[in-house]
Design a protein around this motif. Sequence first.
Motif, mmCIF file in Angstrom:
data_model
loop_
_atom_site.group_PDB
_atom_site.id
_atom_site.type_symbol
_atom_site.label_atom_id
_atom_site.label_comp_id
_atom_site.label_asym_id
_atom_site.label_seq_id
_atom_site.Cartn_x
_atom_site.Cartn_y
_atom_site.Cartn_z
ATOM 1 N N VAL A 215 -34.876 -13.669 14.451
ATOM 2 C CA VAL A 215 -36.035 -14.122 14.646
ATOM 3 C C VAL A 215 -36.378 -15.675 14.989
ATOM 4 O O VAL A 215 -35.851 -16.382 14.146
ATOM 5 C CB VAL A 215 -36.909 -13.569 13.401
ATOM 6 N N LEU A 216 -36.905 -15.698 16.158
ATOM 7 C CA LEU A 216 -37.394 -16.926 16.536
ATOM 8 C C LEU A 216 -38.699 -17.198 16.222
ATOM 9 O O LEU A 216 -39.542 -16.799 16.755
ATOM 10 C CB LEU A 216 -37.002 -17.130 17.942
ATOM 11 N N ALA A 217 -38.986 -18.366 15.226
ATOM 12 C CA ALA A 217 -40.526 -18.938 15.021
ATOM 13 C C ALA A 217 -41.044 -19.366 16.093
ATOM 14 O O ALA A 217 -40.418 -20.715 16.493
ATOM 15 C CB ALA A 217 -40.502 -19.409 13.623
ATOM 16 N N MET A 234 -34.647 -20.552 13.771
ATOM 17 C CA MET A 234 -34.454 -18.998 13.686
ATOM 18 C C MET A 234 -33.675 -18.587 12.501
ATOM 19 O O MET A 234 -32.850 -19.162 12.039
ATOM 20 C CB MET A 234 -33.425 -19.014 15.215
ATOM 21 N N LEU A 235 -34.105 -17.380 12.169
ATOM 22 C CA LEU A 235 -33.524 -16.726 11.022
ATOM 23 C C LEU A 235 -32.748 -15.682 11.577
ATOM 24 O O LEU A 235 -33.232 -14.767 12.285
ATOM 25 C CB LEU A 235 -34.643 -16.028 10.061
ATOM 26 N N TYR A 236 -31.277 -15.616 11.462
ATOM 27 C CA TYR A 236 -30.452 -14.709 11.476
ATOM 28 C C TYR A 236 -30.547 -13.506 10.480
ATOM 29 O O TYR A 236 -30.242 -13.872 9.472
ATOM 30 C CB TYR A 236 -28.714 -15.205 11.894
ATOM 31 N N LEU A 237 -30.365 -12.342 10.824
ATOM 32 C CA LEU A 237 -30.662 -11.167 10.035
ATOM 33 C C LEU A 237 -29.611 -10.230 9.787
ATOM 34 O O LEU A 237 -29.583 -9.182 8.826
ATOM 35 C CB LEU A 237 -31.944 -10.371 10.513
ATOM 36 N N GLY A 238 -28.484 -10.110 10.593
ATOM 37 C CA GLY A 238 -27.300 -9.409 10.456
ATOM 38 C C GLY A 238 -27.509 -7.908 10.785
ATOM 39 O O GLY A 238 -28.642 -7.682 11.803
#
Length: 321
Positions: A215-217, A234-238
């Motif tokens: 997810v890119l804020a 950005m949050l990488y979530l797997g």
Amino acid sequence: MSNLDRQAALTVCGGRGFVVAEPVRELLSPRHVRLGESTEVRRLLPNLGRRMVGAWAFVDHYGPDDIADEPGMQVPPHPHMGLQTVSWLHDGEVLHRDSTGSLQTIRPRELGLMTSGRAISHSEESPRPHARYLHGAQLWVALPDAHRQVEPHFQHHADLPRATSPGLTATVILGELDGAVSPGTTYSPIVGADLALTSGTEARLPLDPDFEYAVLAMSGEVHVDGVPVLPGSMLYLGCGRTELPLRAASDAGLMLLGGEPFEEEIVMWWNFVGRTDEEIREAREAWTTGTRFGDVKGYDGDPLPAPEVPAAHLKARGRVR
């Protein structure tokens, strides 16, 4: 969109050895890069800790910038091969020209999708006159080997499908999300969506457990699976997720990027995606000598010169875990 880094490095990306096969919360910080005369971008992919998310291989976030007294985005003609480019705006406009003859102004929440195939060139600029603010993201999607030689083409879709729930509107840029399917052409299992949340919204977004996600804020204050994600990060979530919890502390904008982990390993340098060092060098030579990539008609300026390829030979390896 272009990688204007004059010290562009050869990068090996892809392959399932880079994939986290379970849910994670890996926060990625951007690298700041100049794009043209007056635009600075925050580069999230490729990142020191994460090269790709599905087939998404390159992500820049820029703005919001006040360009009322500035030229705004000014990216001269430059080449691409082996990828698709996605132009996505929250504010402003970008005028796209390419070597297939396309001329299109892209506006907020309209899809500009360019498939380079074997070779294309294009330019991007803020129109004159232009809106005061410029805010958006520029992204690349790596083409799988079976489709790397497709005919270059450009698509523009002004009206995209949406999935909605109380306080959440998801505009589907590519692929499918919660029953809404984008008209944009894709060549591998992938999804991209723009998420708009109103302040106070708590929602759970359905996901495909076989995809990996990030997810890119873009704006606002939002918690993604309990993690605060600031604009430009950005949050990488797997993988392995069936849903994604979201909580907005203010009106907020996000981009959801995902897809099946990209099986093939790629070599990415400057604005090219290939499979070998030799391919990259041949493409640079073709651009430098004015062959293969065509001409961009109507742009007032010279094409972008290619940087020097590093002397070291890069050998792809480690395709699977």
